[in-house]
Design an enzyme around this catalytic site. Structure first.
Site, short mmCIF file in Angstrom:
data_model
loop_
_atom_site.label_atom_id
_atom_site.label_comp_id
_atom_site.label_asym_id
_atom_site.label_seq_id
_atom_site.Cartn_x
_atom_site.Cartn_y
_atom_site.Cartn_z
N GLY A 12 0.71 -1.21 -0.14
CA GLY A 12 0.01 0.01 -0.07
C GLY A 12 0.89 1.34 0.12
CB THR A 13 4.27 2.27 -0.75
OG1 THR A 13 4.61 1.71 -2.45
CG2 THR A 13 4.94 1.50 0.05
CG ASN A 14 1.61 3.22 -5.92
OD1 ASN A 14 1.91 4.16 -6.24
ND2 ASN A 14 2.19 1.92 -6.08
CB ILE A 88 -9.00 -10.29 -13.26
CG1 ILE A 88 -7.43 -10.90 -13.37
CG2 ILE A 88 -9.31 -9.68 -14.57
CD1 ILE A 88 -6.37 -9.62 -13.58
CG LEU A 89 -11.76 -5.44 -10.80
CD1 LEU A 89 -11.28 -3.95 -10.86
CD2 LEU A 89 -12.59 -5.65 -9.59
CG ASN A 103 -3.52 -1.12 -12.71
OD1 ASN A 103 -3.38 -1.10 -11.56
ND2 ASN A 103 -2.93 -1.82 -13.79
CG HIS A 105 1.80 -2.61 -15.45
ND1 HIS A 105 1.25 -3.67 -14.77
CD2 HIS A 105 2.78 -2.89 -16.01
CE1 HIS A 105 1.85 -4.90 -15.16
NE2 HIS A 105 3.03 -4.12 -16.07
#
Ligand code: GRF
Length: 194
Positions: A12-14, A88-89, A103, A105
């Site tokens: 969770g650093t983002n 994956i949604l 997202n 990446h």
């Protein structure tokens, strides 16, 4: 004030970069909910920031998982951020949030994206290919894994002494800036449209 939802699976650093950017006034929005598909450190970060956080069962079948996630997302949510979210949604979900779900990446897409390309595997592929630069991509999410329209990319050099870990460590700092910048851009564009 715009409302965003952040989906996470890892450290969770983002997510933390978004929380900090809100605290310092760089971003003018509120994280209404954090949703994780497993118990992970990102949940602790959400709790520490007093953000409601939920865990959904990642072993659910794809459509079912997306429906469960939907229950935690307000209809008037302005942006959904996948910040290290590994499930994956399904296509119905991404379609219903078209241009409102993004997202981050850790590669210069379209290189090194798609099923199975996450974490150190991405950086190992960059090194195996002897690329001299890498980077990160913030993109819209559609039903193709890592395939939506690119919003923002940042580049970093790959040094001869790099291994996958050093590359990952250097890139993650740049990811934080790229993600915050992309969110700021999208929120200001949607404000102009309204
Ligand atoms: C980041 O490298 C991001 O690009 C990828 O997953 C990682 C998440 O890291 N999608 P963190 O959980 O935000 O620290």
């Amino acid at each position: 004030m715009p409302k965003i939802v952040v989906l996470v699976s890892g450290s969770g650093t983002n997510l933390q970069a978004i929380i900090d950017a809100i605290k310092t006034g760089v971003l003018n929005c509120k994280i209404s909910t954090v949703i994780a598909d497993r118990d992970c450190y990102a949940i602790e970060r959400a709790k520490a920031a007093n953000i409601p956080a939920y865990i959904v069962e990642r072993k659910l079948e794809r459509a079912n998982l997306s429906q469960t996630i939907s229950k935690y997302i307000d209809k008037d949510c302005d942006l959904i951020i996948l910040a290290g979210f590994l499930s994956i949604l399904d296509g119905n979900f991404t379609k219903s949030w078209e241009n409102k779900i993004i997202n981050i990446h850790p590669s210069l897409l379209p290189k090194y994206g798609g099923a199975g390309m996450w974490g150190l595997k991405v950086h190992q592929a960059v090194l195996a290919n002897k690329d001299t630069e890498s980077g990160c991509t913030v993109h819209f999410v559609n039903d193709e894994i890592d395939g939506g329209k690119i919003i923002h990319q940042e580049r970093i050099p790959v040094y001869p002494a790099d291994d996958a870990q050093t590359l990952q460590k250097r890139l993650i700092q740049v990811e934080h800036q790229a993600l915050v910048l992309a969110i700021k851009k999208l929120l200001s564009e949607s404000k102009n449209i309204c």
